[in-house]
Design an enzyme around this catalytic site. Structure first.
Site, PDB file in Angstrom:
ATOM      1  N   ARG A  80      -4.711  10.458   4.839  1.00 27.37           N
ATOM      2  CA  ARG A  80      -3.640  11.474   4.888  1.00 27.37           C
ATOM      3  C   ARG A  80      -2.536  11.184   3.888  1.00 27.37           C
ATOM      4  O   ARG A  80      -1.831  12.066   3.466  1.00 27.37           O
ATOM      5  CB  ARG A  80      -3.077  11.531   6.315  1.00 27.37           C
ATOM      6  N   CYS A  95      -4.766  12.397  13.247  1.00 26.17           N
ATOM      7  CA  CYS A  95      -5.534  11.141  13.277  1.00 26.17           C
ATOM      8  C   CYS A  95      -5.209  10.450  14.598  1.00 26.17           C
ATOM      9  O   CYS A  95      -4.466  10.966  15.416  1.00 26.17           O
ATOM     10  CB  CYS A  95      -5.182  10.273  12.080  1.00 26.17           C
ATOM     11  N   ARG A 137      -8.759  -0.617   4.895  1.00 30.05           N
ATOM     12  CA  ARG A 137      -7.906   0.423   4.292  1.00 30.05           C
ATOM     13  C   ARG A 137      -6.566  -0.152   3.879  1.00 30.05           C
ATOM     14  O   ARG A 137      -5.949   0.320   2.937  1.00 30.05           O
ATOM     15  CB  ARG A 137      -7.656   1.550   5.308  1.00 30.05           C
ATOM     16  N   ARG A 155      -0.377  14.868  12.370  1.00 28.61           N
ATOM     17  CA  ARG A 155       0.355  14.512  11.151  1.00 28.61           C
ATOM     18  C   ARG A 155       0.868  15.801  10.489  1.00 28.61           C
ATOM     19  O   ARG A 155       0.349  16.268   9.508  1.00 28.61           O
ATOM     20  CB  ARG A 155      -0.545  13.726  10.191  1.00 28.61           C
ATOM     21  N   PRO A 156       1.900  16.403  11.108  1.00 32.48           N
ATOM     22  CA  PRO A 156       2.388  17.680  10.560  1.00 32.48           C
ATOM     23  C   PRO A 156       2.946  17.492   9.148  1.00 32.48           C
ATOM     24  O   PRO A 156       3.320  16.370   8.773  1.00 32.48           O
ATOM     25  CB  PRO A 156       3.497  18.079  11.529  1.00 32.48           C
ATOM     26  N   ILE A 157       2.990  18.568   8.385  1.00 31.65           N
ATOM     27  CA  ILE A 157       3.587  18.491   7.040  1.00 31.65           C
ATOM     28  C   ILE A 157       4.617  19.605   6.844  1.00 31.65           C
ATOM     29  O   ILE A 157       4.914  20.008   5.717  1.00 31.65           O
ATOM     30  CB  ILE A 157       2.499  18.556   5.941  1.00 31.65           C
ATOM     31  N   ASP A 158       5.186  20.062   7.945  1.00 31.98           N
ATOM     32  CA  ASP A 158       6.170  21.159   7.859  1.00 31.98           C
ATOM     33  C   ASP A 158       7.375  20.781   7.003  1.00 31.98           C
ATOM     34  O   ASP A 158       7.908  21.611   6.247  1.00 31.98           O
ATOM     35  CB  ASP A 158       6.618  21.578   9.260  1.00 31.98           C
ATOM     36  N   LEU A 159       7.795  19.526   7.049  1.00 35.69           N
ATOM     37  CA  LEU A 159       8.967  19.110   6.251  1.00 35.69           C
ATOM     38  C   LEU A 159       8.621  19.068   4.761  1.00 35.69           C
ATOM     39  O   LEU A 159       9.431  19.448   3.904  1.00 35.69           O
ATOM     40  CB  LEU A 159       9.468  17.741   6.726  1.00 35.69           C
ATOM     41  N   ASP A 214       4.704   0.686  12.110  1.00 40.05           N
ATOM     42  CA  ASP A 214       3.482   0.066  11.583  1.00 40.05           C
ATOM     43  C   ASP A 214       3.319  -1.379  12.027  1.00 40.05           C
ATOM     44  O   ASP A 214       2.282  -1.989  11.766  1.00 40.05           O
ATOM     45  CB  ASP A 214       3.467   0.132  10.044  1.00 40.05           C
ATOM     46  N   LYS A 254       0.853  -1.200   0.000  1.00 37.61           N
ATOM     47  CA  LYS A 254       0.000   0.000   0.000  1.00 37.61           C
ATOM     48  C   LYS A 254       0.888   1.250   0.000  1.00 37.61           C
ATOM     49  O   LYS A 254       0.654   2.176  -0.768  1.00 37.61           O
ATOM     50  CB  LYS A 254      -0.869   0.003   1.251  1.00 37.61           C
ATOM     51  N   ASN A 255       1.918   1.242   0.843  1.00 34.22           N
ATOM     52  CA  ASN A 255       2.696   2.467   1.045  1.00 34.22           C
ATOM     53  C   ASN A 255       3.749   2.716  -0.028  1.00 34.22           C
ATOM     54  O   ASN A 255       4.350   3.789  -0.067  1.00 34.22           O
ATOM     55  CB  ASN A 255       3.320   2.460   2.444  1.00 34.22           C
TER      56      ASN A 255
END
Ligand code: EPZ
Length: 421
Positions: free
Chosen positions: A92, A116, A399, A121-125, A307, A22-23
């Site tokens: 996400r 979640c 999922r 789930r930051p996205i600063d990077l 995970d 999936k990933n």
């Protein structure tokens, strides 16, 4: 909604086939919109998250055809570059479309993913890396609005307070492929899914060096062409079934797996006093009635994967002794603790550490799924618990696990999927 009714105490036997990752699929599907012409992806798992990604692409005007785990993507009809909240909030991982949209179409309007159950789930990077490539990014009412005249290569440090970021690396690496000039990404993620994305991009014409290490070098190219590509097996699905074998004290064979992707898990299984056999593309569990406690710290690859943390916790709840799990990737990722304790486990939390006192057995109960991997941990515990366990809200499982109960029932598990009244 649907629930599982699981009759515990049955040993498993036979062979199980692992599906595509999936990933790895998600960032590769995202990157395919940068290609001229059609891309065909093989071994794509039929999962809710993949269906969500396809919905977002179709919403943008990208044509897709998905059958028998083969996904065709033709981005020539793309006409809008927005990913609405109703899609992004359910998955996400769709954030990995941001880099490809900005690299190829120079604009994107993307709902902020939000948090979640496993934590913020930051996205600063992601934003830092894309800005270093020349993208202008604003935050407008919960949406990231990005645009760029031209993307220019740069030297980018992408390490955060938790180390490397998988999807930030995917976004920035993908965008750098079509930038002018050379980009270096220091502290890139080394996950096998990033290596698979790099291999896909190189097959499409990208010039990427160092994939699998913390230092990537990318020489920008003018365009990419659509290609055929086979997705790697899902190491987390594989690890989940390996632990299903051990927790039920069963000898099972797990096929279509890349053992090198799971050496951290094998190391811990051996530390628990158990044996494992692996060859080029399969793994066999060598069961035992007892196993010892151990200590786990989750880390970016090649460390123990976050995970598999919940699934390992379920397994260690029956170990002899006291185990400690320190969660260093998502420090709040312990939603499964309460539900495992409802099944008779004895787990206490101390910040980002879980202390697991091994118990003799678990007992069936009614529990609720809450997160993809936490739900898998509940299934593993239910397989060995005395009596019957009911797990509600199993859409979380759908999922990330293809034909989950079908694969386990083929091994002798007794899992029924029923509609909740
Ligand atoms: C990917 O998420 C996976 N998802 C996750 O799997 C996995 O748990 C995670 O990597 C870690 O391995 C997909 O690939 C679709 P990160 P990602 O960015 O990329 C912090 C599953 O169950 N961070 O590597 O979103 C972040 O908060 C899912 O299949 C920042 O601080 O994870 C976390 O603490 C769950 N700033 C750490 O880095 C950022 O900009 C690692 O997160 C980005 C991340």
């Amino acid at each position: 909604m649907e629930k599982f009714i699981i009759e515990g105490g049955h040993k498993l036997e036979g062979e199980i086939e692992i599906s595509g990752s999936k990933n790895a699929s998600l960032p590769i599907i995202a990157a395919s919109i940068m290609c001229e012409g059609k891309t065909v992806l093989y071994n794509v798992p039929d999962l809710k998250d993949i269906q969500t990604m396809i919905k977002i692409l179709n919403f943008m005007g990208v044509n897709t055809k998905f059958e028998n785990n083969t996904l065709e993507i033709d981005p020539s009809g793309i006409y809008q570059f927005t990913a609405p909240y109703e899609f992004v909030s359910t998955m996400r991982g769709s954030i990995c479309l941001l880099g490809p949209l900005l690299a190829k179409y120079k604009k994107a309007r993307f709902s902020m993913p939000g948090g979640c159950v496993i934590g913020p789930r930051p996205i600063d990077l992601h934003i830092k890396g894309l800005k270093k490539l020349g993208v202008q990014i604003e935050n407008e009412e919960g949406y990231i609005v990005g645009k760029a005249d031209v993307l220019k290569g740069n030297d980018i440090f992408l390490g955060g307070s938790f180390g490397s970021s998988v999807l930030a690396t995917a976004n920035v690496m993908s965008a750098a492929v079509l930038a002018e000039g050379e980009t270096t990404i220091e502290y890139a993620a080394c996950e096998p899914e990033i290596v698979d994305l790099a291999k896909f991009l190189k097959k499409a014409g990208a010039k990427i060096y160092g994939e699998g290490s913390h230092l990537l070098k990318i020489e920008g190219v003018k365009k990419l062409k659509g290609v055929e590509y086979k997705i790697i097996p899902d190491r987390i699905e594989g690890g989940t079934y390996i632990l299903a074998g051990y927790i039920t004290k069963s000898k099972i064979k797990i096929n279509n797996i890349i053992p090198q992707h799971l050496f951290a898990l094998f190391d811990k299984i051996e530390e628990c006093g158990l044996k494992i056999i692996y060859k080029s593309n399969f793994v066999e569990t060598i069961p035992n009635d007892k196993w010892k406690a151990t200590e786990i710290t989750t880390l970016p690859f090649p460390g123990f994967p976050t995970d598999l943390q919940a699934q390992m916790m379920g397994f260690l709840s029956l170990a002899e002794g006291i185990s400690i799990i320190t969660e260093k990737v998502f420090p709040e990722r312990f939603i499964h603790v309460g539900e495992l304790n409802r099944l008779g486990a004895d787990i206490t939390l101390d910040g980002s550490k879980a202390i697991i006192k091994g118990v003799k057995s678990l007992k069936g109960a009614k529990v609720m799924a809450s997160d993809l991997r936490a739900s898998a941990a509940l299934v593993l515990a239910a397989l060995t618990a005395e009596g019957t366990t009911e797990i509600s809200r199993i859409y979380h499982l759908d999922r990330g696990y293809e034909k989950f109960e079908k694969k386990l029932n083929l091994l002798g598990a007794k899992i029924k999927r029923i509609r909740e009244e």
